[in-house]
Every structure is written in C-alpha cells, then in structure tokens.
Design an enzyme around this catalytic site. Sequence first.
Site, PDB file in Angstrom:
ATOM      1  N   TYR A 219       0.823  -1.211   0.000  1.00  0.00           N
ATOM      2  CA  TYR A 219       0.000   0.000   0.000  1.00  0.00           C
ATOM      3  C   TYR A 219       0.857   1.262   0.000  1.00  0.00           C
ATOM      4  O   TYR A 219       0.351   2.355  -0.253  1.00  0.00           O
ATOM      5  CB  TYR A 219      -0.921   0.036   1.223  1.00  0.00           C
ATOM      6  CG  TYR A 219      -1.869  -1.119   1.368  1.00  0.00           C
ATOM      7  CD1 TYR A 219      -2.011  -2.088   0.365  1.00  0.00           C
ATOM      8  CD2 TYR A 219      -2.627  -1.270   2.520  1.00  0.00           C
ATOM      9  CE1 TYR A 219      -2.884  -3.159   0.519  1.00  0.00           C
ATOM     10  CE2 TYR A 219      -3.504  -2.332   2.674  1.00  0.00           C
ATOM     11  CZ  TYR A 219      -3.615  -3.278   1.681  1.00  0.00           C
ATOM     12  OH  TYR A 219      -4.483  -4.336   1.853  1.00  0.00           O
TER      13      TYR A 219
ATOM     14  N   HIS B 136       0.824 -11.850   2.239  1.00  0.00           N
ATOM     15  CA  HIS B 136      -0.208 -11.137   1.481  1.00  0.00           C
ATOM     16  C   HIS B 136      -0.909 -12.024   0.450  1.00  0.00           C
ATOM     17  O   HIS B 136      -2.126 -11.950   0.281  1.00  0.00           O
ATOM     18  CB  HIS B 136       0.412  -9.908   0.808  1.00  0.00           C
ATOM     19  CG  HIS B 136      -0.574  -8.819   0.541  1.00  0.00           C
ATOM     20  ND1 HIS B 136      -0.227  -7.484   0.487  1.00  0.00           N
ATOM     21  CD2 HIS B 136      -1.912  -8.841   0.294  1.00  0.00           C
ATOM     22  CE1 HIS B 136      -1.298  -6.749   0.231  1.00  0.00           C
ATOM     23  NE2 HIS B 136      -2.325  -7.546   0.107  1.00  0.00           N
TER      24      HIS B 136
ATOM     25  N   SER C 251     -12.374  -5.494   1.281  1.00  0.00           N
ATOM     26  CA  SER C 251     -13.429  -5.063   0.352  1.00  0.00           C
ATOM     27  C   SER C 251     -14.804  -5.533   0.841  1.00  0.00           C
ATOM     28  O   SER C 251     -15.585  -6.102   0.079  1.00  0.00           O
ATOM     29  CB  SER C 251     -13.154  -5.591  -1.061  1.00  0.00           C
ATOM     30  OG  SER C 251     -11.956  -5.066  -1.576  1.00  0.00           O
TER      31      SER C 251
ATOM     32  N   ASN D  52     -19.507   3.673   9.199  1.00  0.00           N
ATOM     33  CA  ASN D  52     -19.079   2.282   9.341  1.00  0.00           C
ATOM     34  C   ASN D  52     -19.026   1.870  10.810  1.00  0.00           C
ATOM     35  O   ASN D  52     -19.431   0.752  11.156  1.00  0.00           O
ATOM     36  CB  ASN D  52     -17.702   2.089   8.696  1.00  0.00           C
ATOM     37  CG  ASN D  52     -17.724   2.209   7.184  1.00  0.00           C
ATOM     38  OD1 ASN D  52     -18.763   2.080   6.555  1.00  0.00           O
ATOM     39  ND2 ASN D  52     -16.571   2.475   6.599  1.00  0.00           N
TER      40      ASN D  52
END
Length: 280
Positions: free
Chosen positions: A57, A115, A194, A246
């Site tokens: 990232y 990952h 996601s 959220n």
Amino acid sequence: MVSEDAGEDESAPNPTVNGVPMLGIGTWQNEDPDQCAESVRTALEMGYRHVDTAQAYENEAAVGEGIERATVDREEVFLATKVWLSNLAREDVLETARESLDRLGVDSVDLLYVHWPARTYDPAETLDAFSHLYDEGLIEGVGVSNFLPEQLEEAIDICDAPILANQVELHPMLQQSDIRAACAANDVAVVAYSPLARGEVFDRPEIREIAAEHDVSEAQVSLAWLREKGVVAIPKATGEEHIRDNFESLSLDLEPEEIDAIDAIDEVDRQVDPEFGPWN
C-alpha cells in the site's frame, strides 16, 4: 495491542474474535500521506482499535503517523501489515518485516500477513521466517491472506507460530462459505477486505430494503451481516462521515430473516481477481 480472548466478546464496544477487533479501518488505496494519517487518527479517536495496512500500500509510514497523532495508547491498537509477494523468500521476509516496523514506528505488530500465496511464497521457507519473527517478539501472530482452505491447512501444519487470521475478499456477493468453514474448524479468524464490494452493496435490492427498514446505510447493513457471521471487517474510509457511518454498524442488530435474505444472495461478484490468485 488489544488484549486477546478465546473467542468473540459480545460485550465489548468493538467486539473481538480471537483477539482481533471485529471492525477495523482499512487503508488500501489511501495513498495521500496526510489524508491517510488523519483517517487513522480519526478512526482511533472514534473508537476503532484495529488498523490494517501492507507493504504494497506504500502508506505504512502514514499509518504510523496516524497512530502517533491519536490520543490512544499504542498498546490499545491492534496493528496489522502484510509482506508482499515479491518479499516472501526467508531472508526477504526477515529484512522487509523489520523495514515495515521502522516505517510504522513501532517495536512490533499484532499481526503480520503473507499477502498472497504466490510468486516467492514457499510454505516451509516463508513460514519459518514468520515463526522466527514471532520468536523474536517482533510479531504477536501470523496471518495469511487470500489462502484457500487447503493452503490454510498446510500453513497451520507447517508454521510453528499461531496463525490468527485469514484475510480474504468477503461480502454479500462473495460469501466464501468454504473458507469460513475451514477457518472455523481451525480456530482462525476470518478478516474481510473489500467488505462493501467497492460500493456494489449499495445497489443490491435486498440490502437497500433492509437499510431502509432500519434507517441506516447499506454499508452498515453489510458490515452488520459480516459481524453476525463472526467475520472481522476492515472497510476503507477516508472522511470522518464514512468512518463514523461504518463504526455505527456495531450498534446495528439484524433480524434472523434479514440475515437469511442476505445469505440467499447467490450472485458471485469478485472485485479483486489478479492472475496470481490461487483460485485462477
């Protein structure tokens, strides 16, 4: 480093599964350093206690800055990062994990993920390096990401350190029942990336109807459904409004028939599908 527990703690404001807070702040594609740091600070001061990043990232330094800015002790934060698929040879794991800690400005992380099980990933060699980092006290637990059930079980057999979580794409249009079952059988937390299907959940009529009934957002419904399934969610959000929306999903309880309606969604819509994905 939030305290661990043996299972889900329903009484906590931000409940946990195997010590992993069930709602975290995701930082994928949050690439502006100041925005990323402010997102992390805002989330932590709002009550989040789980922050997720990764070498790929390119924002670990900003995440570390956000933790530093927040009026929350580092010991209260569950911090996770991931080793990229080009760095999974044993010596590369050891070197780049330490570089991640330096960028984050911390002595250790609560969870270090493989990952992807791809490219330089070798189960024995890679996981031996992760176990070494665990023995050194640089990581509190090992995570895997994008692992299929058979890969997860192989990793558990090989790894000397505890595997706490498997992070996969998971949302109402990709429910991953086989992976959830394998994780449950092995006492491994499921972490959903996601979790809002990059916004696609907002267009699902079943979710829109439930959201209208509760006068909440479709995001809150999707995140509450994941929590009902015992799944940790790490939605990315940058602005305070979305971060708060959220977070308020933790107060939303769905009715059994509403959970059933979401369970019945049979569309498969995978948002993250690289050629090196193990399902390809």
